[in-house]
Design an enzyme around this catalytic site. Structure first.
Site, PDB file in Angstrom:
ATOM      1  N   CYS A   1       0.825  -1.211   0.000  1.00 34.38           N
ATOM      2  CA  CYS A   1       0.000   0.000   0.000  1.00 34.38           C
ATOM      3  C   CYS A   1       0.860   1.264   0.000  1.00 34.38           C
ATOM      4  CB  CYS A   1      -0.942   0.009   1.203  1.00 34.38           C
ATOM      5  SG  CYS A   1      -2.174  -1.304   1.173  1.00 34.38           S
TER       6      CYS A   1
ATOM      7  N   ARG B   1      -7.979  -4.219  -3.241  1.00 33.66           N
ATOM      8  CA  ARG B   1      -7.514  -3.075  -4.040  1.00 33.66           C
ATOM      9  C   ARG B   1      -8.484  -2.888  -5.205  1.00 33.66           C
ATOM     10  NH1 ARG B   1      -2.544  -2.468  -1.800  1.00 33.66           N
ATOM     11  NH2 ARG B   1      -1.600  -4.400  -1.043  1.00 33.66           N
TER      12      ARG B   1
END
Length: 214
Positions: A51, A128
């Site tokens: 991330c 995601r």
């Protein structure tokens, strides 16, 4: 099942689910952003390695998206304080400023509306996902990735440009299209149009597959 608890995916061509949420840059309401395109993306968790690389990558395309009239918005199910601490850490340790707002979605209200929680992978973290919402508030495209694999941000730029080209010129884009490439003309609907098509100045492989430059 209530709307807030729904895990159904939003549908292409329909209005994107509206929401109001707190972000690292103050409150945001999706419907207030009409007139601009929106790229809404989710990440599993703050202070995680993949991330962090993605946030730096999204920061790198922020200005190019802004030039395309796109508002970039991030989201995870972390708190505002966690977001702020992580953003500060990225600036201090990586030298990258995060210019876009990040939604704090601790109650998963937005995540549930957008189908970001996939329980088989993780019931408490978003996958995601990337949602492309046009300037009229319509959902135009969605991309989902597993938590283990980071996104390729040039594809996000390419998708925005493809959608905007489609809208502007009323055309389609072929496989592997890049900005500047030829686009696909809509196929004819009648036999007369089919015969006419071959003499309209397009680059035609056959009556149903014709290209042009825009």
């Amino acid at each position: 099942m209530t709307e807030e608890a729904s895990t159904g995916l939003p549908l292409l061509g329909e209005p994107a689910p509206d929401f109001e949420a707190e972000t690292t840059q103050g409150p945001i309401k999706l419907s207030d952003l009409k007139g601009r395109w929106v790229v809404l993306f989710s990440h599993p968790a703050d202070f995680t390695p993949v991330c962090t690389t993605e946030f730096m990558a999204f920061a790198a395309i922020h200005d190019e998206l802004a030039a395309l009239n796109v508002k970039l918005v991030g989201l995870s199910v972390d708190s505002i304080s966690a977001h702020l601490a992580w953003i500060r850490n990225i600036k201090e340790k990586m030298g990258v400023a995060i210019p876009f707002p990040v939604i704090a979605d601790l109650n998963m209200k937005v995540a549930m509306k957008y189908g970001m929680i996939h329980p088989a992978l993780n019931s408490t973290a978003a996958v995601r996902s990337v949602f492309f919402i046009d300037d009229k508030g319509i959902m135009r495209a969605m991309i989902y990735y597993p938590q283990s694999n980071g996104r390729f941000t040039p594809e996000i730029i390419r998708m925005v440009k493809a959608l905007q080209t489609t809208d502007k010129y009323k055309v389609s884009t072929p496989a592997n299209w890049q900005p500047g490439d030829k686009v696909v003309v809509a196929p004819p609907k009648t036999a007369a149009e089919m015969e006419k098509r071959l003499n309209e100045g397009y680059e035609c492989k056959d009556w149903y597959l014709c290209f042009k430059s825009v």
